[in-house]
Design a protein around this motif. Structure first.
Motif, mmCIF file in Angstrom:
data_model
loop_
_atom_site.group_PDB
_atom_site.id
_atom_site.type_symbol
_atom_site.label_atom_id
_atom_site.label_comp_id
_atom_site.label_asym_id
_atom_site.label_seq_id
_atom_site.Cartn_x
_atom_site.Cartn_y
_atom_site.Cartn_z
ATOM 1 N N UNK A 131 46.476 25.635 45.789
ATOM 2 C CA UNK A 131 45.844 26.465 44.764
ATOM 3 C C UNK A 131 44.568 27.074 45.349
ATOM 4 N N UNK A 132 44.411 28.359 45.168
ATOM 5 C CA UNK A 132 43.214 29.070 45.613
ATOM 6 C C UNK A 132 42.534 29.648 44.369
ATOM 7 N N UNK A 133 41.485 28.988 43.941
ATOM 8 C CA UNK A 133 40.784 29.388 42.726
ATOM 9 C C UNK A 133 39.490 30.111 43.122
ATOM 10 N N UNK A 134 39.450 31.420 42.884
ATOM 11 C CA UNK A 134 38.279 32.236 43.229
ATOM 12 C C UNK A 134 37.381 32.395 42.008
ATOM 13 N N UNK A 135 36.100 32.233 42.260
ATOM 14 C CA UNK A 135 35.111 32.420 41.203
ATOM 15 C C UNK A 135 34.260 33.635 41.548
ATOM 16 N N UNK A 136 34.244 34.577 40.667
ATOM 17 C CA UNK A 136 33.477 35.810 40.876
ATOM 18 C C UNK A 136 32.432 35.916 39.771
ATOM 19 N N UNK A 137 31.194 36.101 40.176
ATOM 20 C CA UNK A 137 30.083 36.218 39.223
ATOM 21 C C UNK A 137 29.336 37.526 39.471
ATOM 22 N N UNK A 138 29.081 38.219 38.384
ATOM 23 C CA UNK A 138 28.384 39.505 38.487
ATOM 24 C C UNK A 138 26.923 39.319 38.089
ATOM 25 N N UNK A 139 26.029 39.576 39.031
ATOM 26 C CA UNK A 139 24.593 39.405 38.785
ATOM 27 C C UNK A 139 23.866 40.734 38.698
ATOM 28 N N UNK A 140 24.609 41.841 38.740
ATOM 29 C CA UNK A 140 23.982 43.148 38.701
ATOM 30 C C UNK A 140 23.632 43.595 37.290
ATOM 31 N N UNK A 141 23.229 44.858 37.180
ATOM 32 C CA UNK A 141 22.772 45.368 35.886
ATOM 33 C C UNK A 141 23.698 46.416 35.285
ATOM 34 N N UNK A 142 24.858 46.635 35.910
ATOM 35 C CA UNK A 142 25.838 47.521 35.303
ATOM 36 C C UNK A 142 27.234 47.007 35.622
ATOM 37 N N UNK A 143 28.213 47.425 34.857
ATOM 38 C CA UNK A 143 29.571 46.906 34.973
ATOM 39 C C UNK A 143 30.127 47.119 36.381
ATOM 40 N N UNK A 144 30.983 46.202 36.789
ATOM 41 C CA UNK A 144 31.616 46.303 38.093
ATOM 42 C C UNK A 144 33.100 45.990 37.948
ATOM 43 N N UNK A 145 33.907 46.796 38.608
ATOM 44 C CA UNK A 145 35.355 46.545 38.649
ATOM 45 C C UNK A 145 35.660 45.719 39.892
ATOM 46 N N UNK A 146 36.318 44.592 39.678
ATOM 47 C CA UNK A 146 36.609 43.659 40.769
ATOM 48 C C UNK A 146 38.111 43.478 40.887
ATOM 49 N N UNK A 147 38.601 43.511 42.121
ATOM 50 C CA UNK A 147 40.012 43.215 42.389
ATOM 51 C C UNK A 147 40.087 42.199 43.528
ATOM 52 N N UNK A 148 40.942 41.219 43.348
ATOM 53 C CA UNK A 148 41.216 40.238 44.406
ATOM 54 C C UNK A 148 42.673 40.370 44.815
ATOM 55 N N UNK A 149 42.906 40.370 46.111
ATOM 56 C CA UNK A 149 44.263 40.486 46.631
ATOM 57 C C UNK A 149 44.575 39.286 47.510
ATOM 58 N N UNK A 150 45.766 38.745 47.340
ATOM 59 C CA UNK A 150 46.276 37.671 48.197
ATOM 60 C C UNK A 150 47.500 38.184 48.928
ATOM 61 N N UNK A 151 47.575 37.900 50.211
ATOM 62 C CA UNK A 151 48.711 38.339 51.021
ATOM 63 C C UNK A 151 49.362 37.134 51.680
ATOM 64 N N UNK A 152 50.654 37.191 51.873
ATOM 65 C CA UNK A 152 51.400 36.098 52.514
ATOM 66 C C UNK A 152 52.601 36.687 53.236
ATOM 67 N N UNK A 153 52.851 36.199 54.430
ATOM 68 C CA UNK A 153 54.024 36.636 55.184
ATOM 69 C C UNK A 153 55.231 35.777 54.845
ATOM 70 N N UNK A 154 56.376 36.427 54.720
ATOM 71 C CA UNK A 154 57.640 35.704 54.538
ATOM 72 C C UNK A 154 58.003 35.065 55.874
ATOM 73 N N UNK A 155 57.784 33.759 55.989
ATOM 74 C CA UNK A 155 58.038 33.043 57.238
ATOM 75 C C UNK A 155 59.281 32.178 57.162
ATOM 76 N N UNK A 156 60.159 32.455 56.201
ATOM 77 C CA UNK A 156 61.392 31.678 56.095
ATOM 78 C C UNK A 156 62.243 31.945 57.334
ATOM 79 N N UNK A 157 62.615 30.899 58.012
ATOM 80 C CA UNK A 157 63.320 30.997 59.284
ATOM 81 C C UNK A 157 62.460 30.583 60.459
ATOM 82 N N UNK A 158 61.160 30.568 60.266
ATOM 83 C CA UNK A 158 60.242 30.208 61.353
ATOM 84 C C UNK A 158 60.470 28.765 61.783
#
Length: 881
Positions: free
Chosen positions: A172-199
């Protein structure tokens, strides 16, 4: 005293002033270089999360290979505030390009080319900080360009006594994002993984290319509470060792996916520009030698002061586990057959997607109970670094050292082949269930006692020879013939492992209290005693003699407390078990031999400072230790204390011998000292040598490994010291051993000996039990404590047969306050024993539940009016004085 060329008295005094430090360990800068915490389930394989934020050591493919790497598997963040947009891979190259002189025997510091190539193409973060409180890895990403604070808490569920939920093939990868600025921010998190079936777990992967690949295909899946990509392989035969599945999932809110990408720059351009992904499902399986990657993205808008948790999961499922190590040396000449083992998780799931769905459906419980364990364990008055030592070695249970097979049996190598094993570059090292190395392990036995019991079944129901000897290495599958003895100089029965198996059987009985378990194994235990009596103690004097193969890969000859101490402890344990089994004859025999041995061993082997070996050096002119000071000389006493058997040798001589080990074998540095044949400490490190000859007598060719430094033995000696109330020297030994694994050169979660993730350092668990004066007998429903460290203010984790919690004690103004709190599971108690603290009189005793009390010597025995059945959250309080 040894000569110390590098560490002065002043420096050593300054170092010792930090023995009781309880500051949380944060790895920063150079200390991040070798940080690598293995995550995964028990016997399910591991992936290590490292100090730079990368994922390395991909050992989820039913094999051990510390250098296995799967590219294009990473996390990234995008943050947009107004017109300003920042995107970065959550990984740093801050240590990739500076000069570094590696140390021998380890490889956790090696940065795979895939990590370097990733940050060569994409921007990373400036730096990271890492905190590891096993099983949690906390990574803080630091970069002034980011308008938000972002951190990661990565873990695989780990709940002591809960085998299934601690054995999931998932992270499990639990990311915590906190905004400390003074105006709204759009945040996106991306996770990538290679299909290693057969390795195959060993081949080099370049980008998305490897000779193992081809036929891979990915499918986007939307399920309740989860956006995922499931990864399989259409070309592999169903029985192929590489066949299986992997899943990348985002939990909670709906996300966007790109199920099959192979162009890193194109993926990054889309993510960095939009903060979301557009799926590009490709129906055709990948071409020969190629695979696809997948990515999942979650996006949120944060107002000033807002924070959010975004959770991703990697899960895997490779059910076709076959024997893939060499067993020809153990009599298995067939090298062509595929010997099936399977994995325990095969019994619970049918694929990686199902694993991910299980994590999603049970996330609150899995995360909550894992955090409860971490919080309960670390909520302690013991020094933080000591707690870290004890918990960190539990990581070995989730490394490829441990196998948890489909037949529900757990097995283990000694370690995993690596930089310290010139004889094997990969696979498990020194198969399997080595009775003498596993003699030191206590962590599994306490955290997952049901799994430890499967090892006793293997030892006594599969491994025992017809003559009663217990073969010290296991051949798998168990239906194959056992390891035949062909070389008389290298027997298949190890003396120390043989007696240790009896001790371990008694340990398992005390921990579970199941008389049926003991009754099933009792005929084998009796045969083991008969073999041992006839082989090493034919005259019945309680002293072992003759050829004694042992953990130092040699035969001791003559008389030594290393093996005889284990024997004396086993005799005491045998007597206890015989009484339970109504076997008066064996109980009497064990008692008689023990009483003779207690006298003879001390008279013949104690030289006034420590216990020596009585050996005919004309007959055995090499590979013995004779008049040497052996670090392991009181191993049997360590075991006796662990099983609450009391002193098997005179207390005063035990104390003297322990202090002699400290005096003669501990070094403040190794400047100018030749460690051989292997180097496990740097010149500036402190550590404990296995054997020294302070008064001469070292043979020209002495016992193997005498000039090496094993952290596991420091923990064993220190545990023995704490039981005796020798606190400061014990802390010196443990702190010195742990600082070798400080992250700058060696990983704190990989203590090395003959291989990575070595079993023996799991001796560290007994440091906790020694410090708390823990005594537990499930059969008698009895629990006891007598803190050896800071008894006036003590608090620590404890674990019993079916539950765990916290014990605390405070002493002031002549009063002793004790609180026992169960945090998880159940606990049945008929009796609670407490050591009465100094300055406290056992008067005006109050117990929070109906009970009678009795003082016996320095202990207060609390007998409950009826058996107390504690549930999670229940508390017992006792006030004395």
């Amino acid at each position: 005293m040894s000569e110390f060329a590098g560490c002065s008295e002043k420096d050593f005094g300054e170092w010792m002033s930090h023995l009781y430090d309880s500051e949380r360990i944060v790895y920063r800068g150079q200390a991040l270089r070798a940080v690598a915490m293995p995550l995964g389930g028990i016997g399910a394989g591991q992936i290590a999360i490292c100090g730079d934020g990368s994922l390395r050591q991909w050992e989820i493919f039913n094999d051990a290979n510390h250098q296995a790497q799967i590219p294009h598997s990473f996390f990234a963040i995008r943050a947009q505030s107004g017109e300003e947009t920042t995107a970065a891979v959550l990984q740093t190259d801050m240590l990739y390009h500076d000069d570094f002189e590696p140390v021998p025997s380890v490889s956790d510091w090696i940065v795979p080319e895939a990590c370097k190539e990733l940050l060569g193409e994409l921007p990373g973060v400036a730096e990271t900080e890492f905190v590891g409180e096993y099983p949690f890895a906390e990574v803080k990403y630091i970069d002034e360009k980011l308008p938000v604070e972002v951190s990661l808490k990565a873990f695989s569920p780990m709940v002591p006594l809960d085998v299934k939920n601690s054995s999931l093939p998932a992270i499990v990868f639990s990311f915590h994002v906190k905004h400390c600025g003074d105006r709204a921010v759009e945040v996106a998190l991306m996770a990538s993984l290679q299909n290693a079936v057969g390795y195959d777990g060993a081949a080099e992967v370049s980008g998305a290319t490897c000779h193992c690949y081809g036929g891979n295909h990915n499918t986007a899946v939307e399920l309740a509470g989860m956006t995922a990509v499931n990864m399989e392989n259409a070309w592999l035969p169903t029985d192929s060792a590489g066949n299986g599945s992997m899943t990348l999932a985002a939990l909670g809110q709906a996300g966007t996916v790109k199920s099959s990408w192979d162009d890193l720059q194109a993926l990054w351009a889309e993510f960095a520009e939009k903060g979301e992904l557009t799926d590009n499902f490709i129906e055709e399986p990948s071409a020969e030698s190629n695979t696809y990657n997948a990515a999942v993205c979650q996006s949120v808008t944060l107002q000033p002061g807002e924070e959010v948790e975004l959770v991703f999961v990697y899960s895997w499922y490779f059910p076709n586990h076959y024997v893939n190590w060499d067993q020809t040396g153990f009599g298995v000449s067939d090298e062509k057959s595929k010997f099936w083992l399977g994995n325990m998780y095969n019994n619970w799931f049918e694929g990686a997607l199902e694993v991910a769905q299980y994590v999603q459906d049970n996330y609150a419980e899995l995360a909550g109970q894992t955090e409860l364990f971490r919080r309960t364990f670390y909520d302690s008055t013991l020094p933080y670094w000591l707690l870290d030592c004890i918990s960190a070695n539990a990581a070995e249970l989730r490394s490829p050292t441990v196998l948890f097979n489909e037949d529900e049996n757990l097995h283990g190598f000694e370690g995993c082949c690596g930089a310290s094993t010139g004889h094997c570059p990969a696979h498990g090292c020194c198969p399997l269930n080595c009775t003498h190395v596993w003699n030191y392990e206590m962590t599994l036995a306490k955290l997952y006692p049901s799994l430890e019991r499967t090892m006793r079944h293997t030892d006594l129901l599969a491994q025992q020879r017809e003559d009663g000897g217990i073969i010290f290495r296991t051949v798998l599958p168990l239906y194959l013939p056992r390891w035949p003895e062909k070389d008389p100089d290298r027997p298949t029965v190890a003396c120390d492992g043989h007696w240790g198996t009896i001790l371990k059987t008694y340990r398992e009985y005390r921990q579970c209290g199941d008389e049926e378990f003991l009754a099933e194994l009792w005929p084998s235990v009796k045969r083991a005693f008969e073999y041992g009596f006839g082989t090493w103690d034919e005259n019945g004097d309680g002293m072992l003699e003759g050829r004694q193969w042992n953990t130092y890969d040699l035969n001791y000859w003559g008389k030594t407390t290393y093996t005889t101490g284990l024997y004396l402890a086993a005799l005491r344990a045998g007597e206890k078990m015989a009484e339970v089994m109504d076997d008066a004859e064996l109980a009497a025999d064990c008692r008689q031999r023990y009483e003779k041995g207690y006298q003879v061993v001390d008279e013949e082997l104690f030289d006034g400072e420590y216990y020596v070996q009585d050996v005919d050096e004309e007959a055995h002119p090499e590979m013995q230790y004779g008049r040497g000071c052996l670090t392991d000389q009181l191993f049997g006493q360590w075991w006796a204390h662990a099983l609450d058997l009391g002193h098997i040798l005179p207390r005063e001589h035990v104390e003297e011998a322990l202090m002699s080990v400290y005096k003669y074998n501990f070094r403040r540095d190794f400047v100018g000292f030749e460690q051989q044949p292997r180097i496990f400490a740097s010149p500036e490190d402190k550590g404990l040598l296995i054997c020294t000859w302070p008064h001469g007598g070292r043979q020209e060719k002495p016992m193997l490994y005498c000039d090496e430094v094993w952290s596991s033995l420091a923990y064993q000696v220190a545990g023995g010291m704490i039981y005796e109330g020798i606190i400061e020297p014990a802390l010196v030994l443990v702190k010195a051993a742990r600082e070798v694994y400080d992250g700058s050169r060696r990983s704190p979660w990989n203590e090395v000996e003959c291989g990575d993730h070595y079993v023996r350092p799991m001796s560290s668990w007994l440091l906790l039990e020694a410090a708390q004066g823990y005594r537990y007998d499930a059969a008698e429903e009895s629990l006891g404590f007598g803190p050896k460290m800071t008894p006036e203010d003590f608090r620590s984790f404890f674990i019993a047969a079916a539950g765990w919690g916290s014990f605390s004690q405070s002493v002031s103004d002549g009063q002793q306050q004790v609180t026992l709190t169960l945090r998880w599971g159940e606990l049945s108690l008929a009796r609670l024993e407490l050591e009465i603290a100094q300055g406290v009189r056992a008067e005006n005793i109050e117990v929070s539940v109906p009970a009678t009390t009795e003082q016996i010597d320095d202990r207060l025995v609390v007998r409950f009016a009826e058996v107390v059945k504690l549930k999670a959250g229940d508390v017992i309080k006792v006030r004395i004085g």
